[in-house]
Scaffold this motif. Structure first.
Motif, PDB file in Angstrom:
ATOM      1  N   GLY A  97       0.804  -1.211   0.000  1.00  0.00           N
ATOM      2  CA  GLY A  97       0.000   0.000   0.000  1.00  0.00           C
ATOM      3  C   GLY A  97       0.842   1.268   0.000  1.00  0.00           C
ATOM      4  O   GLY A  97       0.530   2.241  -0.694  1.00  0.00           O
ATOM      5  N   SER A 100       2.122   1.978  -3.416  1.00  0.00           N
ATOM      6  CA  SER A 100       1.027   2.426  -4.298  1.00  0.00           C
ATOM      7  C   SER A 100       0.718   3.895  -4.037  1.00  0.00           C
ATOM      8  O   SER A 100       0.523   4.686  -4.969  1.00  0.00           O
ATOM      9  CB  SER A 100      -0.228   1.578  -4.067  1.00  0.00           C
ATOM     10  OG  SER A 100      -0.010   0.249  -4.486  1.00  0.00           O
ATOM     11  N   SER A 175     -10.467   7.776   1.843  1.00  0.00           N
ATOM     12  CA  SER A 175     -10.144   6.372   2.086  1.00  0.00           C
ATOM     13  C   SER A 175     -11.399   5.504   2.031  1.00  0.00           C
ATOM     14  O   SER A 175     -12.499   5.969   2.343  1.00  0.00           O
ATOM     15  CB  SER A 175      -9.483   6.203   3.463  1.00  0.00           C
ATOM     16  OG  SER A 175      -8.313   6.972   3.532  1.00  0.00           O
ATOM     17  N   ASP A 204      -7.897   5.763  -1.372  1.00  0.00           N
ATOM     18  CA  ASP A 204      -7.079   4.731  -0.753  1.00  0.00           C
ATOM     19  C   ASP A 204      -7.978   3.554  -0.344  1.00  0.00           C
ATOM     20  O   ASP A 204      -8.626   3.586   0.706  1.00  0.00           O
ATOM     21  CB  ASP A 204      -6.329   5.291   0.458  1.00  0.00           C
ATOM     22  CG  ASP A 204      -5.446   4.224   1.098  1.00  0.00           C
ATOM     23  OD1 ASP A 204      -5.230   3.174   0.458  1.00  0.00           O
ATOM     24  OD2 ASP A 204      -4.967   4.443   2.230  1.00  0.00           O
ATOM     25  N   CYS A 206      -6.769   0.502   0.090  1.00  0.00           N
ATOM     26  CA  CYS A 206      -5.820  -0.559   0.476  1.00  0.00           C
ATOM     27  C   CYS A 206      -6.518  -1.633   1.305  1.00  0.00           C
ATOM     28  O   CYS A 206      -6.308  -2.820   1.109  1.00  0.00           O
ATOM     29  CB  CYS A 206      -4.660   0.037   1.272  1.00  0.00           C
ATOM     30  SG  CYS A 206      -3.431   0.784   0.187  1.00  0.00           S
ATOM     31  N   SER A 236      -5.410   3.085  -4.655  1.00  0.00           N
ATOM     32  CA  SER A 236      -4.519   2.035  -4.142  1.00  0.00           C
ATOM     33  C   SER A 236      -5.408   0.927  -3.573  1.00  0.00           C
ATOM     34  O   SER A 236      -6.401   1.220  -2.895  1.00  0.00           O
ATOM     35  CB  SER A 236      -3.597   2.602  -3.052  1.00  0.00           C
ATOM     36  OG  SER A 236      -4.294   3.500  -2.197  1.00  0.00           O
ATOM     37  N   ASP A 238      -4.866  -3.125  -1.877  1.00  0.00           N
ATOM     38  CA  ASP A 238      -3.838  -4.115  -1.502  1.00  0.00           C
ATOM     39  C   ASP A 238      -4.284  -5.554  -1.724  1.00  0.00           C
ATOM     40  O   ASP A 238      -5.249  -6.026  -1.109  1.00  0.00           O
ATOM     41  CB  ASP A 238      -3.450  -3.941  -0.026  1.00  0.00           C
ATOM     42  CG  ASP A 238      -2.568  -2.726   0.189  1.00  0.00           C
ATOM     43  OD1 ASP A 238      -2.227  -2.059  -0.811  1.00  0.00           O
ATOM     44  OD2 ASP A 238      -2.229  -2.460   1.358  1.00  0.00           O
ATOM     45  N   LYS A 241      -3.713  -7.654   1.511  1.00  0.00           N
ATOM     46  CA  LYS A 241      -4.648  -7.583   2.642  1.00  0.00           C
ATOM     47  C   LYS A 241      -5.820  -8.517   2.273  1.00  0.00           C
ATOM     48  O   LYS A 241      -5.641  -9.721   2.248  1.00  0.00           O
ATOM     49  CB  LYS A 241      -5.063  -6.137   2.905  1.00  0.00           C
ATOM     50  CG  LYS A 241      -3.891  -5.289   3.451  1.00  0.00           C
ATOM     51  CD  LYS A 241      -4.338  -3.941   3.968  1.00  0.00           C
ATOM     52  CE  LYS A 241      -3.219  -3.200   4.676  1.00  0.00           C
ATOM     53  NZ  LYS A 241      -2.184  -2.642   3.768  1.00  0.00           N
ATOM     54  N   SER A 250       0.334  -5.200  -4.070  1.00  0.00           N
ATOM     55  CA  SER A 250      -0.695  -4.153  -4.059  1.00  0.00           C
ATOM     56  C   SER A 250      -0.854  -3.644  -5.484  1.00  0.00           C
ATOM     57  O   SER A 250       0.002  -3.921  -6.342  1.00  0.00           O
ATOM     58  CB  SER A 250      -0.251  -3.012  -3.125  1.00  0.00           C
ATOM     59  OG  SER A 250      -1.098  -1.881  -3.249  1.00  0.00           O
TER      60      SER A 250
END
Ligand code: PLP
Length: 414
Positions: A97, A100, A175, A204, A206, A236, A238, A241, A250
């Motif tokens: 992440g 990224s 996010s 984001d 991630c 981004s 991941d 994850k 990622s």
């Protein structure tokens, strides 16, 4: 570490490695609140075998290893489809992440420099955004302005973010969801702001990128977050994850390949060895990471990701319900995906001391700093441990009830 005069036998080295782990928390049994994603041993086996089948290949060498070029293209294609990227979008396989996010900010910086003439750029991000944004900004010469989430739902305060913009602002961030509270920022509002002010918007995802689509399929109301929202420029997400791939995987994705070619690509020729072309921060890249991510995607398939999503959401609900049933504790709302925070509602109860007591019982606890609490990032492994976790949590609350001592690790979140 002392360099041995002569090499040692593998058996001895293996024993040393095992011994080195003696004080580590075991990931087995779901006793870690973060760092580790596990479905079952069969998936672990696929990860390992796939990784080692490309153990020696270097993914910098696209001409030498067309196999990896193809596997990477496949993984990127899967990622772009998963996040509803439009035709003509582009993606890059990265180490995680943070890389990224770094690449997104670097691409945005070079875009703004070339197309808007901005020399001292800044990005405006919610305070809940991952530290990787400030870290990337530090390295790239981008000021990162963190704006408090004023609303009590922990979502980005778009008006406050807008008030923080100036003529040097090149981009904003949302996010999906953020790490501190597991809540989605209002991506549609942020997209509208980005479009109104001609800004780059990085989402984001991630944590949520490879979980949210399947949680939505299960019927949960997932806030809008992907490329179908107008104004989203980069993202981004991941694989290492909730994509369930082993570490080192990622994706950084861009709405248009033109942005990648013009501003992300490092095409260098000013040395004796000729052209050096790179899209990432890394030079040499492990082929195993790509092969393993590709294999995990093939192994799980749509139904496997759906099953992971079901386990995560059921387990999170069981954990939150269990926390709320313990006198003196409450699970913070909202929690919109796989993360939630436990707080003490009883002023006499020191949550740091509760965390210490949990650690003494062999749990690796995520410590929330503001407000003081216990942070939990649920993944499929926690279906094995949630009952014991709740039993121990109840016992620990009883043990420290009324205690005034501050947890010795209070303030440490990682
Ligand atoms: C929302 C979010 N973004 C970015 C990152 C950074 O990812 P990595 O640790 O893979 O660099 C994390 C890690 O937890 C995260 O939760």
């Amino acid at each position: 570490m002392v360099l041995p005069a002569t090499g040692r036998a593998w058996e001895e080295i293996a024993a040393d490695l095992e011994a080195a782990k003696a004080k580590d928390f075991s990931w087995r049994g779901g006793r870690m609140a973060l760092y580790f994603y596990y479905l079952d041993d069969a998936l672990n086996d696929v990860q390992k075998k796939a990784y080692t089948s490309f153990w020696t290949e270097n993914n910098l060498g696209k001409r030498a290893f067309p196999s990896l070029a193809k596997l990477e293209t496949d993984v990127v294609e899967f990622g772009l489809k998963t996040v509803n990227a439009p035709d003509g979008a582009a993606g890059t396989f990265t180490s995680g992440g943070s890389e990224s996010i770094f690449l997104a900010l670097q691409t945005a910086r070079d875009w703004a420099r070339a197309e808007k003439g901005v020399r001292d750029p800044n990005f405006v991000v919610p305070r809940t955004a991952h530290p990787a944004f400030s870290r990337a900004g530090h390295a790239l010469g981008i000021e990162v302005r963190r704006v408090r989430t004023a609303r009590n739902d922990f979502k980005a305060d778009v008006a406050a973010m807008e008030a923080t913009l100036d003529s040097k602002t090149i981009g904003i961030v949302g996010s999906a969801p953020h790490y501190p509270f597991g809540v989605f920022d209002p991506i549609r509002e942020l997209g509208a702001l980005a479009q109104r002010r001609g800004l780059w918007l990085h989402v984001d995802a991630c944590v949520g990128g490879f979980l949210s689509p399947w949680v939505k399929k299960l019927g949960y109301a997932v806030p809008e977050w992907d490329f179908s929202v107008p104004g989203v420029t980069s993202m981004s997400a991941d694989l290492h994850k909730h994509g369930m791939a082993p570490k080192g995987a990622s994706l950084m994705m861009l709405r248009s390949d033109e942005l990648k070619q013009k501003y992300q690509t490092f095409d260098f020729r000013d040395w004796e060895r000729g052209q050096y072309l790179a899209y990432t921060m890394q030079g040499t890249r492990p082929g195993g990471a790509v092969a393993a991510a590709w294999s995990v995607i093939q192994y799980l398939g749509d139904s496997g990701y759906l099953e992971c999503a079901r386990i995560v959401m059921d387990t999170k609900k069981a954990l939150m319900d269990g926390v709320n049933a313990i006198p003196g504790l409450a699970a913070l709302e909202p929690s919109e995906l796989c993360i939630f925070v436990t707080r003490a509602t009883d002023p006499g109860l020191d949550i740091g001391a509760v965390s210490d007591a949990m650690v003494a019982r062999g749990w690796f606890i995520g410590r929330q700093a503001e407000p003081a609490g216990i942070h939990m990032h649920v993944n499929p492994i926690h279906r094995e441990s949630w009952r014991t976790y709740l039993e121990d949590l109840r016992a620990c609350v009883e043990q420290v009830r009324g205690a005034r001592t501050v947890g010795k690790e209070a303030g440490l979140t990682y």
